[in-house]
Design a protein around this motif. Sequence first.
Motif, PDB file in Angstrom:
ATOM      1  N   TRP A  79       0.847  -1.197   0.000  1.00  0.00           N
ATOM      2  CA  TRP A  79       0.000   0.000   0.000  1.00  0.00           C
ATOM      3  C   TRP A  79       0.876   1.238   0.000  1.00  0.00           C
ATOM      4  O   TRP A  79       1.907   1.289   0.667  1.00  0.00           O
ATOM      5  CB  TRP A  79      -0.894  -0.004   1.232  1.00  0.00           C
ATOM      6  CG  TRP A  79      -1.903  -1.105   1.216  1.00  0.00           C
ATOM      7  CD1 TRP A  79      -1.693  -2.414   1.556  1.00  0.00           C
ATOM      8  CD2 TRP A  79      -3.255  -1.014   0.819  1.00  0.00           C
ATOM      9  NE1 TRP A  79      -2.839  -3.135   1.397  1.00  0.00           N
ATOM     10  CE2 TRP A  79      -3.836  -2.300   0.952  1.00  0.00           C
ATOM     11  CE3 TRP A  79      -4.067   0.019   0.370  1.00  0.00           C
ATOM     12  CZ2 TRP A  79      -5.155  -2.564   0.651  1.00  0.00           C
ATOM     13  CZ3 TRP A  79      -5.394  -0.243   0.086  1.00  0.00           C
ATOM     14  CH2 TRP A  79      -5.925  -1.524   0.217  1.00  0.00           C
ATOM     15  N   VAL A 113       0.797   5.723   0.103  1.00  0.00           N
ATOM     16  CA  VAL A 113       0.023   6.938   0.386  1.00  0.00           C
ATOM     17  C   VAL A 113      -0.036   7.772  -0.886  1.00  0.00           C
ATOM     18  O   VAL A 113       1.001   8.087  -1.468  1.00  0.00           O
ATOM     19  CB  VAL A 113       0.670   7.747   1.531  1.00  0.00           C
ATOM     20  CG1 VAL A 113      -0.074   9.047   1.755  1.00  0.00           C
ATOM     21  CG2 VAL A 113       0.732   6.934   2.807  1.00  0.00           C
ATOM     22  N   SER A 152     -10.790  13.570   8.385  1.00  0.00           N
ATOM     23  CA  SER A 152     -11.208  12.298   7.789  1.00  0.00           C
ATOM     24  C   SER A 152     -12.362  12.477   6.815  1.00  0.00           C
ATOM     25  O   SER A 152     -12.500  11.713   5.866  1.00  0.00           O
ATOM     26  CB  SER A 152     -11.582  11.297   8.880  1.00  0.00           C
ATOM     27  OG  SER A 152     -12.703  11.728   9.590  1.00  0.00           O
ATOM     28  N   TYR A 158      -7.596   2.365   1.526  1.00  0.00           N
ATOM     29  CA  TYR A 158      -7.442   2.259   2.971  1.00  0.00           C
ATOM     30  C   TYR A 158      -7.150   3.652   3.513  1.00  0.00           C
ATOM     31  O   TYR A 158      -6.328   4.379   2.951  1.00  0.00           O
ATOM     32  CB  TYR A 158      -6.295   1.298   3.307  1.00  0.00           C
ATOM     33  CG  TYR A 158      -5.921   1.271   4.767  1.00  0.00           C
ATOM     34  CD1 TYR A 158      -6.764   0.695   5.700  1.00  0.00           C
ATOM     35  CD2 TYR A 158      -4.727   1.820   5.204  1.00  0.00           C
ATOM     36  CE1 TYR A 158      -6.427   0.666   7.041  1.00  0.00           C
ATOM     37  CE2 TYR A 158      -4.380   1.791   6.539  1.00  0.00           C
ATOM     38  CZ  TYR A 158      -5.240   1.212   7.446  1.00  0.00           C
ATOM     39  OH  TYR A 158      -4.896   1.191   8.778  1.00  0.00           O
ATOM     40  N   GLN A 183      -5.712   5.679   6.683  1.00  0.00           N
ATOM     41  CA  GLN A 183      -4.901   5.507   7.891  1.00  0.00           C
ATOM     42  C   GLN A 183      -5.013   6.746   8.769  1.00  0.00           C
ATOM     43  O   GLN A 183      -5.033   7.870   8.264  1.00  0.00           O
ATOM     44  CB  GLN A 183      -3.443   5.281   7.507  1.00  0.00           C
ATOM     45  CG  GLN A 183      -2.535   5.038   8.681  1.00  0.00           C
ATOM     46  CD  GLN A 183      -1.094   4.796   8.236  1.00  0.00           C
ATOM     47  OE1 GLN A 183      -0.827   4.480   7.090  1.00  0.00           O
ATOM     48  NE2 GLN A 183      -0.177   4.957   9.159  1.00  0.00           N
ATOM     49  N   ASP A 184      -5.072   6.555  10.067  1.00  0.00           N
ATOM     50  CA  ASP A 184      -5.098   7.607  11.095  1.00  0.00           C
ATOM     51  C   ASP A 184      -6.400   8.396  11.149  1.00  0.00           C
ATOM     52  O   ASP A 184      -6.462   9.439  11.776  1.00  0.00           O
ATOM     53  CB  ASP A 184      -3.915   8.579  10.936  1.00  0.00           C
ATOM     54  CG  ASP A 184      -2.581   7.912  11.172  1.00  0.00           C
ATOM     55  OD1 ASP A 184      -2.526   6.985  11.993  1.00  0.00           O
ATOM     56  OD2 ASP A 184      -1.592   8.318  10.536  1.00  0.00           O
ATOM     57  N   GLU A 185      -7.468   7.900  10.524  1.00  0.00           N
ATOM     58  CA  GLU A 185      -8.723   8.650  10.557  1.00  0.00           C
ATOM     59  C   GLU A 185      -9.314   8.702  11.965  1.00  0.00           C
ATOM     60  O   GLU A 185      -9.824   9.730  12.385  1.00  0.00           O
ATOM     61  CB  GLU A 185      -9.732   8.114   9.547  1.00  0.00           C
ATOM     62  CG  GLU A 185     -10.537   6.931   9.989  1.00  0.00           C
ATOM     63  CD  GLU A 185     -11.568   6.508   8.965  1.00  0.00           C
ATOM     64  OE1 GLU A 185     -12.431   7.315   8.600  1.00  0.00           O
ATOM     65  OE2 GLU A 185     -11.495   5.347   8.540  1.00  0.00           O
ATOM     66  N   LYS A 222      -4.209   9.747   6.040  1.00  0.00           N
ATOM     67  CA  LYS A 222      -3.529   9.267   4.831  1.00  0.00           C
ATOM     68  C   LYS A 222      -4.458   8.407   3.997  1.00  0.00           C
ATOM     69  O   LYS A 222      -5.079   7.482   4.509  1.00  0.00           O
ATOM     70  CB  LYS A 222      -2.284   8.471   5.203  1.00  0.00           C
ATOM     71  CG  LYS A 222      -1.195   9.331   5.813  1.00  0.00           C
ATOM     72  CD  LYS A 222      -0.734   8.662   7.084  1.00  0.00           C
ATOM     73  CE  LYS A 222       0.220   9.546   7.849  1.00  0.00           C
ATOM     74  NZ  LYS A 222      -0.380  10.051   9.066  1.00  0.00           N
ATOM     75  N   LYS A 231      -4.604   5.677   1.223  1.00  0.00           N
ATOM     76  CA  LYS A 231      -3.683   4.685   0.668  1.00  0.00           C
ATOM     77  C   LYS A 231      -4.398   3.800  -0.350  1.00  0.00           C
ATOM     78  O   LYS A 231      -5.573   3.470  -0.186  1.00  0.00           O
ATOM     79  CB  LYS A 231      -3.126   3.789   1.771  1.00  0.00           C
ATOM     80  CG  LYS A 231      -2.179   4.479   2.713  1.00  0.00           C
ATOM     81  CD  LYS A 231      -1.632   3.483   3.714  1.00  0.00           C
ATOM     82  CE  LYS A 231      -0.404   4.019   4.413  1.00  0.00           C
ATOM     83  NZ  LYS A 231       0.228   2.996   5.241  1.00  0.00           N
TER      84      LYS A 231
END
Length: 137
Positions: free
Chosen positions: A5, A7, A14, A32, A34-36, A53, A55
């Motif tokens: 994966w 970024v 988000s 995907y 990330q960090d939401e 991010k 991805k």
Amino acid sequence: MDSSWVVIANYQYSSEAQIFKGRLEAEGILVYIQDEYTIDTDPLMSHAIGGVKLKVRQVDRDFALEILEKMPKYSLTNEGEKIHCPNCNSTQIHYFTTIQDFKSFVAFLGSWLVAALPFYAAYEYRCEQCHTKFKKI
């Protein structure tokens, strides 16, 4: 086949990432975010951890970037038309929040002291070409 994966974009919130995720998924791309949940829990951490991010798989990277490039980057009206600058008629208009007066500063500071999100913020449009700031369309 490479299934790693990568970024392809970072967003402050988000909700922004979800919009682009939906568009990419409509094209059949696995996405995907990330960090939401970290950002949703504490939005002030967004800059510290590099934002939310977006991805995609490495094999879908180029196609995903092509799709994102076609999406509008500037503000639109509720009817989907580009907003025009009242000064230079440019359509490169950004919508942003700012703390620009004493009232907004006090509200921001008060909400920060009680560990809550700011209850008051000023919203403006800003022209990327002539830097004119305006509130209404």
